[in-house]
Design an enzyme around this catalytic site. Structure first.
Site, PDB file in Angstrom:
ATOM      1  N   HIS A  82     -25.969 -71.774 -30.444  1.00 26.23           N
ATOM      2  CA  HIS A  82     -26.032 -71.474 -29.008  1.00 26.23           C
ATOM      3  C   HIS A  82     -27.051 -72.382 -28.325  1.00 26.23           C
ATOM      4  O   HIS A  82     -28.150 -72.586 -28.842  1.00 26.23           O
ATOM      5  CB  HIS A  82     -26.437 -70.011 -28.799  1.00 26.23           C
ATOM      6  CG  HIS A  82     -26.452 -69.607 -27.362  1.00 26.23           C
ATOM      7  ND1 HIS A  82     -25.341 -69.100 -26.725  1.00 26.23           N
ATOM      8  CD2 HIS A  82     -27.425 -69.680 -26.429  1.00 26.23           C
ATOM      9  CE1 HIS A  82     -25.637 -68.862 -25.457  1.00 26.23           C
ATOM     10  NE2 HIS A  82     -26.900 -69.205 -25.254  1.00 26.23           N
ATOM     11  N   ASP A 161     -26.096 -56.630 -20.113  1.00 28.41           N
ATOM     12  CA  ASP A 161     -26.461 -57.985 -19.677  1.00 28.41           C
ATOM     13  C   ASP A 161     -25.681 -58.374 -18.435  1.00 28.41           C
ATOM     14  O   ASP A 161     -26.206 -59.059 -17.553  1.00 28.41           O
ATOM     15  CB  ASP A 161     -26.225 -59.004 -20.799  1.00 28.41           C
ATOM     16  CG  ASP A 161     -26.671 -60.403 -20.376  1.00 28.41           C
ATOM     17  OD1 ASP A 161     -27.880 -60.562 -20.110  1.00 28.41           O
ATOM     18  OD2 ASP A 161     -25.835 -61.305 -20.268  1.00 28.41           O
ATOM     19  N   ARG A 168     -30.402 -60.302 -11.706  1.00 29.92           N
ATOM     20  CA  ARG A 168     -31.449 -61.332 -11.834  1.00 29.92           C
ATOM     21  C   ARG A 168     -31.129 -62.515 -10.937  1.00 29.92           C
ATOM     22  O   ARG A 168     -32.006 -63.090 -10.289  1.00 29.92           O
ATOM     23  CB  ARG A 168     -31.574 -61.784 -13.288  1.00 29.92           C
ATOM     24  CG  ARG A 168     -32.302 -60.771 -14.161  1.00 29.92           C
ATOM     25  CD  ARG A 168     -32.119 -61.091 -15.629  1.00 29.92           C
ATOM     26  NE  ARG A 168     -32.677 -62.372 -15.967  1.00 29.92           N
ATOM     27  CZ  ARG A 168     -32.254 -63.133 -16.994  1.00 29.92           C
ATOM     28  NH1 ARG A 168     -31.274 -62.712 -17.767  1.00 29.92           N
ATOM     29  NH2 ARG A 168     -32.822 -64.287 -17.235  1.00 29.92           N
ATOM     30  N   SER A 183     -31.455 -61.670 -22.966  1.00 27.26           N
ATOM     31  CA  SER A 183     -30.090 -61.864 -22.483  1.00 27.26           C
ATOM     32  C   SER A 183     -29.290 -62.676 -23.519  1.00 27.26           C
ATOM     33  O   SER A 183     -28.181 -62.293 -23.921  1.00 27.26           O
ATOM     34  CB  SER A 183     -30.146 -62.593 -21.133  1.00 27.26           C
ATOM     35  OG  SER A 183     -28.916 -63.148 -20.789  1.00 27.26           O
ATOM     36  N   LYS A 187     -26.446 -61.070 -26.704  1.00 25.54           N
ATOM     37  CA  LYS A 187     -25.055 -61.513 -26.822  1.00 25.54           C
ATOM     38  C   LYS A 187     -24.796 -62.080 -28.212  1.00 25.54           C
ATOM     39  O   LYS A 187     -23.722 -61.907 -28.781  1.00 25.54           O
ATOM     40  CB  LYS A 187     -24.743 -62.531 -25.725  1.00 25.54           C
ATOM     41  CG  LYS A 187     -24.643 -61.849 -24.357  1.00 25.54           C
ATOM     42  CD  LYS A 187     -24.401 -62.807 -23.224  1.00 25.54           C
ATOM     43  CE  LYS A 187     -25.630 -63.550 -22.820  1.00 25.54           C
ATOM     44  NZ  LYS A 187     -25.679 -64.096 -21.496  1.00 25.54           N
TER      45      LYS A 187
END
Ligand code: URA
Length: 433
Positions: A82, A161, A168, A183, A187
């Site tokens: 990621h 989220d 946010r 966050s 995930k």
């Protein structure tokens, strides 16, 4: 326990207990907390911060606010990769098939573009027909059969989220280390992979602008991974100038294909080798230091490209575009931006070019905007190279001259030419595990 008191305790700088954090998230997803309360909570966290235990608690409460994927049916050890986001960051499109060709199992959920940064799902959707929304059965079947799938995050994962991220965005609380860390990691945990490799980008085109902040974010995410029992490694990489030569969805797919053929830019290929080597190690398939030769062979012999091709076919995409990237969407209008003076290119501002690409239609200004897959920017040079006045610095791809003209002021500002040759910069800036 009442929500008001939880907000007040964080506002006053106290640590929240695991029960308070879980209470807050459970009530949030049940719609029992008002937007005002959730926004106040976020601002209190933004200003006061969270300690490591609170961040782990928040992340786990968020991860388990919805469905958590179980990938234990897979024979191998699934490894996720990621990126915290970048400009021209098509690394996933290269690393994932390369690591899969080396035997790593990849069952990956990716995101769409965020602000000036691109997203893997948008890039994949530039391939005609490719589906990124698979049912769980289809996803499982594809990973079992070809060892590789990259899909969009399904709606039932991490609902907390979705609520918090949207808030946010509207309440100036995105740029908070604990909120970003929780966050992203919520995930990753919900997506089910046992091992997580993070690319924490730093520089103009990244959310983290300096190495200290990137290290702090990396440490927080690695601590969350540890707390959740998932082996997590974070590599800190340079995102001062765009990665490779292209920005924009179809342009980046074409560059990823070239890299998978062994004909890619040096920075992208180098990072792909580093990340794929780590994924192989994390999957228990060999030492990371011993993979370079093997990975280069997989690129040269076309095996990594075949892994991407197989995934594209499995997800309904047009494999002819992988064989011949000129069949990918092409812009109707392409204009060159030329060097205003001779000298060394000492800076190519990734943020400026990322924002210009959004104006071209490669990213979204508003949630739900349709993308122009062909839009974007192709660099002709990288930082450190000498350019001559009038030479092309980049090509700007858009649907017409009006679009291209909207992006040109930002493009112009992004290039800095100096008489002195700039110091070369490192690609890999740190490692946190
Ligand atoms: N990416 C995410 O998924 N969340 C953030 O907060 C920032 C980047």
């Amino acid at each position: 326990m009442v929500v008001h008191d939880i907000i007040a305790r964080k506002r006053d700088g106290f640590s929240l207990s695991s029960t308070e954090i879980s209470f807050f998230i459970q009530h949030l997803i049940r719609g029992e907390i008002t937007e005002e309360q959730a926004a106040a909570f976020l601002m209190a966290v933004y200003i006061r911060g969270l300690e490591e235990r609170e961040i782990v608690d928040l992340t786990l409460a968020m991860a388990y606010s919805g469905k958590v994927m179980d990938l234990s049916f897979l024979p191998g050890v699934p490894v996720d990769k990621h990126s915290t986001g970048g400009v021209g960051d098509k690394l996933t499109l290269v690393v994932v098939p390369l690591a899969a060709a080396a035997g790593v199992t990849i069952a990956k959920m990716s995101g769409r573009g965020l602000g000036h940064t691109g997203g893997t799902i948008d890039k994949l959707e530039a391939i005609t027909g490719l589906r990124t929304e698979l049912s769980e059965t289809e996803f499982r079947k594809q990973v079992s059969e070809i060892g590789l799938a990259v899909i969009a995050q399904s709606n039932d994962l991490v609902p907390a989220d979705k609520i918090l991220y949207d808030l946010r965005n509207r309440t100036a609380t995105v740029a908070s280390l604990p909120l970003i860390a929780s966050s992203i990691m919520s995930k990753k945990i919900a997506a089910g992979s046992a091992k997580i490799l993070l690319d924490v980008t730093v520089g103009s085109g990244a959310f983290m602008k300096n190495v200290e902040d990137a290290e702090a974010l990396a440490q927080q995410m690695v601590a969350i991974g540890r707390g959740a029992g998932r082996e997590t490694l974070a590599l800190i990489t340079n995102m001062e100038e765009p990665l490779g030569y292209t920005i924009g969805n179809a342009l980046e797919v074409a560059e990823a294909i070239a890299t998978l053929r062994g004909e890619g830019p040096r920075d992208l290929e180098e990072l792909a080798i580093i990340f794929a080597s780590e994924m192989i190690r994390m999957a228990g398939l060999g030492e990371s230091g011993a993979q370079r030769g093997k990975l280069m062979t997989l690129l040269r012999e076309g095996k990594a490209l075949t892994a991407l091709r197989n995934m594209v076919i499995a997800q309904g995409g047009d494999a002819n575009q992988i064989d011949d990237p000129s069949l990918l969407p092409q812009a109707a209008h392409i204009e060159a931006f030329r060097a205003p003076a001779s000298g060394y290119l000492s800076h190519i501002d990734a943020l400026g070019l990322g924002e210009a690409s959004v104006l071209l239609g490669a990213g979204r200004l508003n949630k739900g905007d349709l993308l122009d897959f062909a839009a974007g920017i192709t660099l002709r040079h990288k930082v450190g190279e000498f350019v001559t006045e009038g030479e092309e610095l980049c090509l700007v791809h858009g649907e017409d001259s009006a679009r291209v003209n909207m992006a040109l002021p930002g493009v112009r500002e992004a290039f800095v030419i100096t008489r002195e040759k700039p110091a070369s910069h490192k690609l890999l800036l740190g490692r946190v595990e």
